[in-house]
Design an enzyme around this catalytic site. Structure first.
Site, PDB file in Angstrom:
ATOM      1  N   LYS A   1     104.983 -48.443 -39.501  1.00 55.91           N
ATOM      2  CA  LYS A   1     104.256 -49.621 -38.991  1.00 55.91           C
ATOM      3  C   LYS A   1     105.179 -50.830 -38.934  1.00 55.91           C
ATOM      4  O   LYS A   1     105.177 -51.585 -37.954  1.00 55.91           O
ATOM      5  CB  LYS A   1     103.032 -49.897 -39.874  1.00 55.91           C
ATOM      6  CG  LYS A   1     101.905 -48.898 -39.643  1.00 55.91           C
ATOM      7  CD  LYS A   1     100.818 -48.952 -40.696  1.00 55.91           C
ATOM      8  CE  LYS A   1      99.874 -47.754 -40.508  1.00 55.91           C
ATOM      9  NZ  LYS A   1      98.896 -47.583 -41.588  1.00 55.91           N
TER      10      LYS A   1
ATOM     11  N   ASP B   1      92.316 -52.739 -38.686  1.00 54.49           N
ATOM     12  CA  ASP B   1      92.017 -51.319 -38.893  1.00 54.49           C
ATOM     13  C   ASP B   1      90.612 -50.970 -38.381  1.00 54.49           C
ATOM     14  O   ASP B   1      90.282 -49.797 -38.198  1.00 54.49           O
ATOM     15  CB  ASP B   1      92.040 -51.005 -40.397  1.00 54.49           C
ATOM     16  CG  ASP B   1      93.232 -50.173 -40.813  1.00 54.49           C
ATOM     17  OD1 ASP B   1      93.768 -49.438 -39.967  1.00 54.49           O
ATOM     18  OD2 ASP B   1      93.620 -50.272 -41.992  1.00 54.49           O
TER      19      ASP B   1
ATOM     20  N   GLN C   1      96.788 -50.087 -46.840  1.00 61.24           N
ATOM     21  CA  GLN C   1      96.992 -48.654 -46.625  1.00 61.24           C
ATOM     22  C   GLN C   1      96.093 -47.835 -47.556  1.00 61.24           C
ATOM     23  O   GLN C   1      96.041 -48.077 -48.763  1.00 61.24           O
ATOM     24  CB  GLN C   1      98.479 -48.312 -46.850  1.00 61.24           C
ATOM     25  CG  GLN C   1      98.860 -46.884 -46.543  1.00 61.24           C
ATOM     26  CD  GLN C   1      98.764 -46.529 -45.054  1.00 61.24           C
ATOM     27  OE1 GLN C   1      98.896 -47.366 -44.170  1.00 61.24           O
ATOM     28  NE2 GLN C   1      98.512 -45.260 -44.783  1.00 61.24           N
TER      29      GLN C   1
HETATM   30  N1  GUN Z   1      95.647 -44.058 -44.150  1.00 63.16           N
HETATM   31  C1  GUN Z   1      95.726 -43.097 -43.188  1.00 63.16           C
HETATM   32  N2  GUN Z   1      95.448 -43.613 -41.987  1.00 63.16           N
HETATM   33  C2  GUN Z   1      95.206 -44.922 -42.166  1.00 63.16           C
HETATM   34  C3  GUN Z   1      94.875 -45.983 -41.287  1.00 63.16           C
HETATM   35  O1  GUN Z   1      94.735 -45.830 -40.062  1.00 63.16           O
HETATM   36  N3  GUN Z   1      94.719 -47.196 -41.865  1.00 63.16           N
HETATM   37  C4  GUN Z   1      94.853 -47.396 -43.194  1.00 63.16           C
HETATM   38  N4  GUN Z   1      94.655 -48.625 -43.669  1.00 63.16           N
HETATM   39  N5  GUN Z   1      95.144 -46.430 -44.043  1.00 63.16           N
HETATM   40  C5  GUN Z   1      95.326 -45.200 -43.525  1.00 63.16           C
END
Ligand code: GUN
Length: 292
Positions: A60, A127, A104
């Site tokens: 990211k 998200d 996350q």
């Molecule tokens: N863990 C796995 N996929 C995601 C996601 O798209 N967003 C977040 N915040 N955590 C994740």
């Protein structure tokens, strides 16, 4: 190349290439925003040392850098108290450099993920996990949509697959993929069925689908022979088999024989998730700009 090989290639929905193009467009948009004095900013919060999460977070970061998005990373120890994390989220809610906050998941067991997600301002929830944003999606007035299902819709859109009147079967009912993608398809006028682990005769349900969206997280659970000839197959699964090999939730080779279009694993839905995160962050920045 033999005709057969060419035909198979043309069926592939190339999420990697589509993602690259979208990220170029996003980078151009970011450059335009910067000229107006607005730099999109994303805060990524990682708690603990989970290797998969660390990999995602660094992907990211890199994607933000490549697009010109300001990114702020908070890496916190595994034993961070919930109150400290809540305080950080609250600070980020008020941080003017930050348009998007991503915590996350999964979080360590002593932290209540729902509490954390609910603490994020819905206007910075890139998200799309906050119950407000989920509700807005369900009533057909989305603000921020969760990145993986949003990426699926983008893949269908750019591939020219119209869902109106189609039978969509979603396999998997998670809050992150299955449920939101079902409502997104409904908004595009599809008839939607959500299947899950207790569904009776999954094969028959999948066999009726014009579009199958597989998001169960079980390697090759959906057999190629179940796919209706000409159906579109979207495979969200990323399952590791053995040391290196990644496979989807669908038996790819056999499904490829029957489908009219199919996403590979890897290189299908996967790359779209971060792309849509960037898109949501830019969208959030534009909303900030329009508020003045
Ligand atoms: N863990 C796995 N996929 C995601 C996601 O798209 N967003 C977040 N915040 N955590 C994740």
């Amino acid at each position: 190349m033999a005709d057969e090989g060419r035909m198979k290639l043309s069926k592939l929905i190339d999420g990697k290439a589509i993602s690259q193009k979208l990220r170029q467009d996003i980078a151009k948009e970011v450059a335009g925003l910067k000229e107006k004095g607005y730099t999109p900013g994303l805060a990524v919060v990682l708690v603990g040392e989970d290797p998969a999460s660390r990999t995602y977070v660094s992907m990211k970061e890199k994607a933000c850098q490549a697009a010109g998005i300001f990114s702020l990373e908070h890496k916190l120890p595994e034993d961070t108290p919930q109150a400290d994390l809540l305080k950080l989220v609250e600070d980020l809610n008020h941080d003017e450099r930050i348009d998007g906050i991503l915590v996350q998941l999964p979080l360590p067991g002593h932290i209540n993920s729902d509490r954390i997600i609910e603490a994020i301002s819905p206007h910075k929830d890139v998200d799309g996990f906050h119950p407000y944003n989920f509700g807005m999606l369900v009533i057909g007035k989305p603000l921020f949509q969760p990145c993986t299902p949003y990426g699926i819709m983008k893949l269908l859109e750019v591939t020219g697959i119209d869902l109106k009147g189609k039978e969509v079967v979603v396999v998997g009912r998670s809050n992150i993929v299955g449920k939101p993608v079902a409502f997104m398809c409904l908004a595009k006028h599809a008839t939607v069925t959500i299947c899950h682990s207790r569904t009776v005769d999954l094969q028959a349900k999948v066999g009726q689908a014009d579009v199958v969206i597989a998001a169960v997280g079980k390697a090759e659970m959906i057999k190629g022979a179940w796919i209706k000839p000409g159906a579109v197959v979207i495979d969200v699964g990323i399952n590791r088999v053995g040391e290196k090999k990644l496979v989807g939730d669908v038996e790819f080779e056999a499904a490829l024989e029957r489908a009219s279009a199919i996403t590979p694993v890897p290189g299908g839905v996967g790359p779209m998730t971060i792309t849509m995160l960037l898109a949501n962050t830019v969208e959030s920045c534009k909303q900030r700009m329009n508020k003045g």
